[in-house]
Design an enzyme around this catalytic site. Structure first.
Site, short mmCIF file in Angstrom:
data_model
loop_
_atom_site.label_atom_id
_atom_site.label_comp_id
_atom_site.label_asym_id
_atom_site.label_seq_id
_atom_site.Cartn_x
_atom_site.Cartn_y
_atom_site.Cartn_z
CB SER A 10 -16.03 17.08 68.80
OG SER A 10 -17.41 16.51 68.49
CG ASP A 25 -19.27 19.33 68.64
OD1 ASP A 25 -18.11 19.65 68.38
OD2 ASP A 25 -19.75 18.04 68.36
#
Length: 317
Positions: free
Chosen positions: A49, A164
């Site tokens: 991320s 993510d």
């Protein structure tokens, strides 16, 4: 005097595992600044991320000063454009604005051509597996790793649907080891659960506190204090959280548990956990406080230096 013979000069391969955490990712910059100051050469980077964003820039050779500048110059209009709802089918935002920004920084760079070996972690939405990307378009990999479910549209990659990476690898220690790192510095900037509602404090509580500060004063009768203490019915229970706070807190609890379990399964040699200022504010507004988060990263890495040098010394024996 600090020993600066860490990295390739000492023959010890030091790697960085940069974790997810949204706006707290500015702390990664603080960690990089201290490592550079100490002359510690990083030979492998893995990121999830926001950690992938910072790590990708560092692995591509972008100077740390430039990465810091990008954080510091973030403006509200720029952030609003990045998160601007476009209401595609699979998320509030298509991520097009974020992708344009990434291409302005990285162009057509490929992961296998970066100056430092780099791994990006994303999550397979169908299976829940961690997908470690070590080749191909850097921009596509970063978009996948930062595709927050429900916020950004997922990314299609080699027949998979990716979101993510922080969902399954909040601090990607093992992917960093697989790049050849012997000493891994794990940087955990993930948010932690905090009380969802404050303790309730009424106007009567405030009045009692002020009167007690003057209880020896002749103008304050003891009977008034007794009345406030024993006779007055006052609410003492905390209010229940709202729906958004409840859902957000639940997600934070799950993420915290996943992080702790992963760190036990794949522990880093040195774990860096910055202490962030406690503040109220929206998710976007938190990006505008980069300076405090960068400082938190610097302080945490500074505190971890003795452990790092000890581990390197032990590895070199």
């Amino acid at each position: 005097m600090t020993d600066k013979s860490v990295g390739r000069k000492s023959g010890i391969r030091v790697g960085l595992a940069l974790g997810s955490g949204g706006a707290r990712g500015a702390a990664h910059v603080g960690v990089l600044k201290i490592l550079e100051r100490e002359g510690i050469e990083v030979v492998a980077v893995a990121g999830s991320s926001i950690g992938a964003m910072v790590g990708g820039a560092y692995a591509a050779g972008v100077p740390t000063s430039r990465i810091e500048e990008e954080w510091r110059k973030a403006s509200l209009p720029q952030l609003v454009r990045t998160f601007l709802p476009t209401f595609p089918r699979a998320g509030l935002s298509s991520g097009a604005e974020l992708e344009r920004y990434l291409r302005s920084v990285f162009g057509d760079l490929r992961i296998e051509d970066l100056k430092i070996p780099f791994a990006v972690v994303a999550t397979d939405l169908d299976t829940g597996e961690a997908v470690v990307i070590r080749e191909g378009s850097l921009v596509e990999a970063l978009r996948a790793s930062t595709a927050i479910p429900g916020i950004f549209r997922p990314v299609r990659w080699r027949g998979r649907i990716l979101v993510d990476g922080g969902m399954v690898e909040p601090v990607p220690v093992q992917p960093c080891r697989e790049l050849g790192a012997e000493i891994v510095i794990g940087v955990d900037v993930g948010p932690r659960p905090i009380p969802t509602t404050p303790e309730r404090r009424s106007l009567w509580d405030e009045l009692e506190e002020r009167l007690r500060a003057l209880e020896d004063h002749p103008w304050v009768p003891a009977s008034l204090l007794e009345f406030l203490e024993t006779k007055l019915e006052r609410p003492r229970e905390r209010p229940l959280p709202g729906l958004f706070s409840l859902l957000n807190q639940s997600a934070l609890i799950l993420l915290k548990e996943i992080t702790e379990l992963k760190l036990k399964l794949w522990p880093p040699d040195v774990l860096v956990r910055p202490e962030f200022p406690k503040r109220d504010g929206s998710y976007i507004r938190s990006y505008l406080n980069a300076e405090e988060n960068i400082t938190a990263g610097e302080q945490a890495m500074e505190a971890a230096l003795p452990e790092l040098y000890s581990k390197v010394a032990g590895e070199g024996r």
